[in-house]
Motif scaffolding. Sequence first.
Motif, PDB file in Angstrom:
ATOM      1  N   ARG A 139       0.816  -1.209   0.000  1.00  0.00           N
ATOM      2  CA  ARG A 139       0.000   0.000   0.000  1.00  0.00           C
ATOM      3  C   ARG A 139       0.851   1.261   0.000  1.00  0.00           C
ATOM      4  NH1 ARG A 139      -2.701   2.992   4.113  1.00  0.00           N
ATOM      5  NH2 ARG A 139      -2.216   1.413   5.682  1.00  0.00           N
ATOM      6  N   THR A 140       2.075   1.184   0.493  1.00  0.00           N
ATOM      7  CA  THR A 140       2.952   2.357   0.465  1.00  0.00           C
ATOM      8  C   THR A 140       3.243   2.807  -0.959  1.00  0.00           C
ATOM      9  OG1 THR A 140       4.871   0.880   0.627  1.00  0.00           O
ATOM     10  CG2 THR A 140       4.068   1.874   2.678  1.00  0.00           C
ATOM     11  N   ASN A 141       3.031   1.917  -1.938  1.00  0.00           N
ATOM     12  CA  ASN A 141       3.215   2.281  -3.349  1.00  0.00           C
ATOM     13  C   ASN A 141       1.993   2.988  -3.930  1.00  0.00           C
ATOM     14  OD1 ASN A 141       5.757   1.098  -3.345  1.00  0.00           O
ATOM     15  ND2 ASN A 141       4.970  -0.897  -4.005  1.00  0.00           N
ATOM     16  N   ILE A 142       0.931   3.056  -3.164  1.00  0.00           N
ATOM     17  CA  ILE A 142      -0.326   3.740  -3.508  1.00  0.00           C
ATOM     18  C   ILE A 142      -1.070   3.004  -4.607  1.00  0.00           C
ATOM     19  CG2 ILE A 142      -1.424   5.929  -4.114  1.00  0.00           C
ATOM     20  CD1 ILE A 142       1.357   7.191  -3.267  1.00  0.00           C
ATOM     21  N   ILE A 143      -0.547   3.013  -5.811  1.00  0.00           N
ATOM     22  CA  ILE A 143      -1.000   2.126  -6.884  1.00  0.00           C
ATOM     23  C   ILE A 143       0.220   1.812  -7.742  1.00  0.00           C
ATOM     24  CG2 ILE A 143      -3.437   2.768  -7.067  1.00  0.00           C
ATOM     25  CD1 ILE A 143      -2.757   4.734  -9.219  1.00  0.00           C
ATOM     26  N   PRO A 144       0.264   0.645  -8.359  1.00  0.00           N
ATOM     27  CA  PRO A 144       1.399   0.323  -9.229  1.00  0.00           C
ATOM     28  C   PRO A 144       1.570   1.368 -10.339  1.00  0.00           C
ATOM     29  CG  PRO A 144       0.137  -1.656  -8.756  1.00  0.00           C
ATOM     30  CD  PRO A 144      -0.650  -0.496  -8.212  1.00  0.00           C
ATOM     31  N   ASP A 145       2.809   1.627 -10.691  1.00  0.00           N
ATOM     32  CA  ASP A 145       3.166   2.608 -11.737  1.00  0.00           C
ATOM     33  C   ASP A 145       2.705   4.026 -11.383  1.00  0.00           C
ATOM     34  OD1 ASP A 145       4.494   0.793 -13.235  1.00  0.00           O
ATOM     35  OD2 ASP A 145       3.092   0.748 -14.897  1.00  0.00           O
ATOM     36  N   ILE A 146       2.732   4.359 -10.104  1.00  0.00           N
ATOM     37  CA  ILE A 146       2.268   5.679  -9.666  1.00  0.00           C
ATOM     38  C   ILE A 146       3.068   6.798 -10.321  1.00  0.00           C
ATOM     39  CG2 ILE A 146       3.752   5.611  -7.617  1.00  0.00           C
ATOM     40  CD1 ILE A 146       0.298   7.264  -7.811  1.00  0.00           C
ATOM     41  N   GLU A 147       4.379   6.597 -10.519  1.00  0.00           N
ATOM     42  CA  GLU A 147       5.190   7.672 -11.103  1.00  0.00           C
ATOM     43  C   GLU A 147       4.803   7.924 -12.550  1.00  0.00           C
ATOM     44  OE1 GLU A 147       9.361   7.539 -10.436  1.00  0.00           O
ATOM     45  OE2 GLU A 147       9.181   6.830  -8.375  1.00  0.00           O
ATOM     46  N   ASN A 148       4.458   6.878 -13.291  1.00  0.00           N
ATOM     47  CA  ASN A 148       4.017   7.061 -14.682  1.00  0.00           C
ATOM     48  C   ASN A 148       2.687   7.810 -14.728  1.00  0.00           C
ATOM     49  OD1 ASN A 148       6.257   5.740 -15.692  1.00  0.00           O
ATOM     50  ND2 ASN A 148       5.246   3.744 -15.789  1.00  0.00           N
ATOM     51  N   ILE A 149       1.791   7.473 -13.798  1.00  0.00           N
ATOM     52  CA  ILE A 149       0.497   8.157 -13.757  1.00  0.00           C
ATOM     53  C   ILE A 149       0.682   9.629 -13.412  1.00  0.00           C
ATOM     54  CG2 ILE A 149      -1.704   8.271 -12.509  1.00  0.00           C
ATOM     55  CD1 ILE A 149      -1.598   5.220 -12.307  1.00  0.00           C
ATOM     56  N   MET A 150       1.645   9.924 -12.550  1.00  0.00           N
ATOM     57  CA  MET A 150       1.888  11.318 -12.185  1.00  0.00           C
ATOM     58  C   MET A 150       2.419  12.124 -13.365  1.00  0.00           C
ATOM     59  SD  MET A 150       3.373  10.708  -8.347  1.00  0.00           S
ATOM     60  CE  MET A 150       4.207  12.278  -8.282  1.00  0.00           C
ATOM     61  N   ASP A 151       2.972  11.464 -14.357  1.00  0.00           N
ATOM     62  CA  ASP A 151       3.426  12.164 -15.563  1.00  0.00           C
ATOM     63  C   ASP A 151       2.261  12.767 -16.343  1.00  0.00           C
ATOM     64  OD1 ASP A 151       6.087  11.649 -15.080  1.00  0.00           O
ATOM     65  OD2 ASP A 151       6.173   9.875 -16.370  1.00  0.00           O
ATOM     66  N   TYR A 152       1.040  12.298 -16.078  1.00  0.00           N
ATOM     67  CA  TYR A 152      -0.125  12.865 -16.757  1.00  0.00           C
ATOM     68  C   TYR A 152      -0.399  14.306 -16.309  1.00  0.00           C
ATOM     69  CZ  TYR A 152      -1.419   7.968 -17.857  1.00  0.00           C
ATOM     70  OH  TYR A 152      -1.445   6.665 -18.299  1.00  0.00           O
ATOM     71  N   LYS A 153       0.186  14.695 -15.171  1.00  0.00           N
ATOM     72  CA  LYS A 153       0.007  16.040 -14.609  1.00  0.00           C
ATOM     73  C   LYS A 153      -1.461  16.377 -14.359  1.00  0.00           C
ATOM     74  CE  LYS A 153       4.295  17.955 -16.473  1.00  0.00           C
ATOM     75  NZ  LYS A 153       4.938  19.055 -17.243  1.00  0.00           N
ATOM     76  N   VAL A 154      -2.190  15.393 -13.841  1.00  0.00           N
ATOM     77  CA  VAL A 154      -3.583  15.598 -13.447  1.00  0.00           C
ATOM     78  C   VAL A 154      -3.713  15.241 -11.966  1.00  0.00           C
ATOM     79  CG1 VAL A 154      -4.465  15.099 -15.759  1.00  0.00           C
ATOM     80  CG2 VAL A 154      -4.284  13.245 -14.068  1.00  0.00           C
ATOM     81  N   PRO A 155      -4.737  15.754 -11.283  1.00  0.00           N
ATOM     82  CA  PRO A 155      -4.957  15.358  -9.886  1.00  0.00           C
ATOM     83  C   PRO A 155      -5.282  13.869  -9.791  1.00  0.00           C
ATOM     84  CG  PRO A 155      -6.230  17.317 -10.453  1.00  0.00           C
ATOM     85  CD  PRO A 155      -5.713  16.765 -11.729  1.00  0.00           C
TER      86      PRO A 155
END
Length: 461
Positions: free
Chosen positions: A393-409
């Motif tokens: 759970r500390t990873n929040i969701i798998p591939d979180i860094e890639n999702i953050m590249d979308y620059k959306v909330p």
Amino acid sequence: MIGNIKIIAVCMCKVYDERNYRIIRALNNFAAENDYRLFVYHTCSDLYWKTLSEKGEQSVFDLIDYNITDAVVTFEEGVYAEDVMTKIRMDAAEYGKPVISVGVEHDYCISIKFDYAKGFEQVVRHVIEQHGVRDIGFIAGRKDEENSEERIAVFRKLLEEYDIPFRNDVFYYGDYWSAPTLKAVDDMIEGNKVPRAIICANDMMAIAAGAEFQRRGYKIPEDIIITGFDGSEEANFCTPMLTTSGCSYDDTAKTIINVISKALAGEKPEKIYTVDYDLSVENSCGCKPSVEQINTGEYIRILRDRMNRYQDEERVLYELAVNIMNCETPKTLATLLKEYNFGDVAVVVNGDFFDERKAPGVISDREPLFSDKMILLRSRAVEDRNIPQPFDRTNIIPDIENIMDYKVPLIFSALAHIGVPLGYACFYFPVQLSEYFKIPLYVNSLNTALGSSEASPIRSI
């Protein structure tokens, strides 16, 4: 912090509410420019009724990981759970994180307030000074509610300043919505006591009052001036357009990001920051309308399309709930979720969700409320991998860094059944109101579907 990106935890209800959506959109723009990302912890209700469903909803705030969170922002107006918001602020302070309360002042954190009184004063003063009106009625909000009483005080102060008598016979509480407002309009017309102008404490009441006066044969502004307050989008679609006052969402967002940046840089921010309201003068008071003309036909088309999509998605999600109840394995459940066009949504359940030994309700007293090990059931960002996929759970969701590249909330909502958290959904939709409107529909449907399958456990992984 995740990588080089700083995380702002935003706590609020009803992100799809127009005002909340507009502030999140503005805040996200300035956050992305400054290498911040928004993790929005969100409930679909305002937590007013204290039901089991709301108990399950508010568990989303237990997902906040203060080890990776750099700052916390709470939007408390419209959230009827002071104890929940207080706990968030206290927990963040224990971890040494800057805490910004927006809309409500607190002694032990940074507060950003809106100058409602000054903004409302602009509207009333404009009607008196620019239009010379001395016969004025008033439709307030809720009796004894802080913001409503403040606007009444401003109204009375200005009447006294200009030596205008207060007309108690055309003073009403409209409770911020249409039904009491329509009764007030009817009382004025039937009592033959319609004033030259009506000041309303918010736009919704002004829109309702204006429409009813017009339906009853009155012309605006020739027969009666109507003004609102809030600067809502709907004010632009009235005929005539509504004179109102609203805060600048960009100014609010800039203030929040600047305060956080100062705090993280080791500077000492002020305890209170104030965001002004801006007067928007249109034709409902008798002034010339703005140059920009609003295409109401196009707006109606957008609303109709939104409703049609909502109805279609509701039908599809009902079928999903039925089909989930017939799933026999976690793999078939994950495959089924993948087949439905949820868009940019990750669906996560607790690690013991598929454990047949865990009867419904047995885990209601789990601490923490969510497992250390979670299971990803669905996410477009990882659709090429084997799912269901266990993860920490500390990873929040798998591939979180890639999702953050979308620059959306990233908008988190708890998934729960009879008050018991089952997991959570993470929405990383494009920042569009038409997308955000889907969130409560998806959450409620997933609650029903997963709650039903948890009652008849699917066989373990």
